[in-house]
Design an enzyme around this catalytic site. Structure first.
Site, PDB file in Angstrom:
ATOM      1  CG  HIS A  98       0.044  -0.119   2.592  1.00 43.76           C
ATOM      2  ND1 HIS A  98       0.252  -1.500   2.835  1.00 43.76           N
ATOM      3  CD2 HIS A  98       0.223   0.707   3.387  1.00 43.76           C
ATOM      4  CE1 HIS A  98       0.777  -1.205   4.102  1.00 43.76           C
ATOM      5  NE2 HIS A  98       0.711   0.089   4.537  1.00 43.76           N
ATOM      6  CG  HIS A 100       1.339   4.918   4.448  1.00 48.55           C
ATOM      7  ND1 HIS A 100       0.706   5.057   5.654  1.00 48.55           N
ATOM      8  CD2 HIS A 100       1.752   3.932   4.376  1.00 48.55           C
ATOM      9  CE1 HIS A 100       1.076   3.778   6.211  1.00 48.55           C
ATOM     10  NE2 HIS A 100       1.781   3.234   5.365  1.00 48.55           N
TER      11      HIS A 100
HETATM   12  P1  5GP Z   1       2.274  -0.016   7.330  1.00 46.37           P
HETATM   13  O1  5GP Z   1       2.673   0.221   8.777  1.00 46.37           O
HETATM   14  O2  5GP Z   1       2.185  -1.499   6.875  1.00 46.37           O
HETATM   15  O3  5GP Z   1       2.966   0.789   6.465  1.00 46.37           O
HETATM   16  O4  5GP Z   1       0.803   0.643   7.264  1.00 46.37           O
HETATM   17  C1  5GP Z   1      -0.321   0.017   7.812  1.00 46.37           C
HETATM   18  C2  5GP Z   1      -1.431   1.114   7.909  1.00 46.37           C
HETATM   19  O5  5GP Z   1      -2.941   0.388   8.013  1.00 46.37           O
HETATM   20  C3  5GP Z   1      -1.259   1.809   9.490  1.00 46.37           C
HETATM   21  O6  5GP Z   1      -1.088   2.986   9.393  1.00 46.37           O
HETATM   22  C4  5GP Z   1      -2.561   1.274  10.069  1.00 46.37           C
HETATM   23  O7  5GP Z   1      -2.939   2.186  10.926  1.00 46.37           O
HETATM   24  C5  5GP Z   1      -3.515   1.034   9.120  1.00 46.37           C
HETATM   25  N1  5GP Z   1      -4.516   0.028   9.234  1.00 46.37           N
HETATM   26  C6  5GP Z   1      -4.336  -1.050   9.915  1.00 46.37           C
HETATM   27  N2  5GP Z   1      -5.536  -1.801  10.112  1.00 46.37           N
HETATM   28  C7  5GP Z   1      -6.371  -1.050   9.575  1.00 46.37           C
HETATM   29  C8  5GP Z   1      -7.713  -1.374   9.389  1.00 46.37           C
HETATM   30  O8  5GP Z   1      -8.352  -2.311  10.013  1.00 46.37           O
HETATM   31  N3  5GP Z   1      -8.541  -0.124   8.670  1.00 46.37           N
HETATM   32  C9  5GP Z   1      -7.783   1.019   8.435  1.00 46.37           C
HETATM   33  N4  5GP Z   1      -8.562   1.780   7.781  1.00 46.37           N
HETATM   34  N5  5GP Z   1      -6.429   1.063   8.518  1.00 46.37           N
HETATM   35  C10 5GP Z   1      -5.702   0.058   9.045  1.00 46.37           C
END
Ligand code: 5GP
Ligand code: ZN
Length: 136
Positions: A98, A100
């Site tokens: 993903h 951001h």
């Molecule tokens: P990463 O840490 O992998 O770069 O980003 C994952 C993101 O997904 C985090 O910023 C976290 O807050 C978001 N996230 C995790 N679980 C959920 C969810 O169930 N719903 C939403 N909308 N965001 C989520």
């Protein structure tokens, strides 16, 4: 598949969906850096930036630009960051690729704490040479 983003893609978990098409979904992050922080997710599961299919990456970037424009307009931003965490060591917590998109504000004090290095001697050329050999 027990993946939180796959469940959101299948509408099995609730999410604030900003945009979706047949390949990509964009949602609000549940724990935002700033309100309006969005995630852009390919609908096909893949681990990270290195494994995402080229056409999915293209579609994700296209939607990232579309959604970033909307966030900038809505929140009247002077700037924003787009980024992707890859690997646990880099802060990845959901192992479905993903992007951001996060708003930025003056004096919001969000920064990498960096100690910048310089290259010594021929080190810069050596690094470039080694990396060039692995570009496929
Ligand atoms: P990463 O840490 O992998 O770069 O980003 C994952 C993101 O997904 C985090 O910023 C976290 O807050 C978001 N996230 C995790 N679980 C959920 C969810 O169930 N719903 C939403 N909308 N965001 C989520
Ligand atoms: Zn997934």
């Amino acid at each position: 598949m027990d993946c939180v983003f796959c469940k959101i893609v299948r509408h099995e978990l609730p999410a604030e969906i900003l945009y979706e098409n047949d390949k990509v979904i964009a949602i609000l992050d549940i724990n935002p850096i700033h309100y309006g922080h969005a995630l852009v997710i390919p609908k096909t599961h893949c681990l990270d930036f290195l494994s995402v299919k080229e056409s999915d990456l293209h579609d994700v970037l296209h939607v990232t630009q579309k959604v970033a424009r909307a966030i900038v307009t809505t929140l009247k931003l002077e700037g924003f960051n787009i980024f992707s965490n890859n690997g646990r060591i880099a802060g990845q917590s959901v192992f479905h690729f993903h992007m951001h998109i996060t708003p930025r504000y003056p004096d919001d004090n969000i920064k990498f704490v960096l100690q910048l290095k310089s290259y010594d001697g021929g080190a810069m050329a050596e690094y470039a040479d080694k990396i060039r050999h692995h570009i496929l």
